[in-house]
Design an enzyme around this catalytic site. Sequence first.
Site: not given
Length: 262
Positions: A66, A111, A114, A134
């Site tokens: 992100a 992300g 993911e 994260e």
Amino acid sequence: MSFETIAIAHDGPLSILTINREAQRNALSRKVLHELHAAARELEAAADVRVVALTGAGDKAFVAGADISEMRELSPIDAQKFAELGGHIGAAIEGSSKPWIAAVNGFAFGGGCEIALCCDFIYASENAQLGQPEVKLGVIPGFGGTQRLARRVGVAKAKELCMTGDAIGAAEALRIGLVDAVVPAAELMTRVKAVAGRIAANGPLAVAEVKRLVHQGQSMSLDAALALEQRSFGLLFATRDQREGMAAFLAKPRRDAAFEGK
């Protein structure tokens, strides 16, 4: 529809969706997420699109995560909304009637990892690195990483990756089942196109049903899932795909008696 942070190219029945922020290592901003969601809906509605490949611009990153510069000052409520944007992407990919292939080149962190996990297949270049870092930022995966990763590689390995924040290379990702294949970087899209071509040669309704049943069946008892499969098997016999597919098979010269049960 025009986009600023992504690009769509068509190659026969395959559409290649590229996150196009190479200078930012294709980091996921709100704008990227909104455009990615819109593009997924657009491709789902396109009758001539049979398979979608998702990749990142350049050879450094699929998606490096992100956009931290955008995330750092989020309030808890805004952070939840940001995570929900990622959830919309996952739902669009997994709920698509069309197979999605993640073509992972370089970093697929946070992300990026993911979103790759939402795809039906993950093909990685030999320089790929994947991970959920994260915790190093004092947070956790928010786009489904704690759940989809566990379903793909097992609970213990998922906890290890999410708790350590470690990145793993392509070979290790293949060993634990996080990716489906590893190929030389120069051959990544060639491999993706070859797989997409084999899928696109088959009946689109049957392909869509396979995807739906495999996903849906994971949350059902075996008996209920088998009953669902049997119903879908029967319904496909009312389709043009079935009539044309079987007619074409029967019209071919009989070269493989073993395959035909003889």
